[in-house]
Design a protein around this motif. Structure first.
Motif: not given
Length: 163
Positions: A63-74
């Motif tokens: 969850x943590x890595x997925x959330x980080x990737x989703x939020x930091x990507x445009x």
């Protein structure tokens, strides 16, 4: 003002992926699920992404890595390459796609074949395989910068065709 769905279907969000993500209805096809999962990534809706994974999928969900990737990507767009099976009466299917995005200002293409399976009358994401680019093989040996140019000029490659 239109509110186009991020999945690039050219439909409004409310008529496309919105009802799936909001829990108002379930995707009827693997492609609808794939598009809604892409849209959930654009909105960093990690609950939806996790809830659409098959209960017996092989990989653990971070969850943590997925959330980080989703939020930091445009997120720039979803390109469908092909969908096989995955219809309303199928038990399994696959969707090949390219998700385009930037992270840290660098454009990325996430090319994957996603596998889906129906479980208890609902579609779920099982797993995905990255699609690697084709390896380019030279038909002739590589010419070094200081070797004679293969065009026959008598000059070094770097001073001739290698400019």
């Amino acid at each position: 003002m239109s509110n186009l769905c991020p999945c690039c279907s050219e439909k409004n969000y409310e008529e496309c992926c919105g009802p799936f993500i909001e829990g108002k209805k379930s995707p009827e096809t693997a492609l609808e699920l794939m598009r809604s999962r892409y849209t959930a990534f654009t909105k960093a809706d990690i609950d939806y992404i996790e809830s659409t994974r098959h209960p017996q999928s092989e990989h653990e969900f971070d969850r943590t890595a997925t959330a980080k990737w989703a939020k930091e990507s445009k997120w720039l767009g979803f390109e469908l390459i092909q969908a096989e099976a995955g219809g309303p009466s199928d038990e399994g299917g696959s969707v090949e796609f390219i998700a385009k995005y930037t992270v840290d200002g660098k454009k990325q293409d996430h090319h994957e074949v996603a596998l889906f399976q129906r479980h208890e009358e609902k579609w779920y994401f099982m797993d995905g395989d990255f699609v690697k680019g084709e390896t380019i093989r030279r038909e002739s040996p590589k010419v070094g910068r200081n070797e004679p140019c293969p065009c026959g000029s008598g000059k070094k490659f770097k001073k001739c065709c290698g400019k």
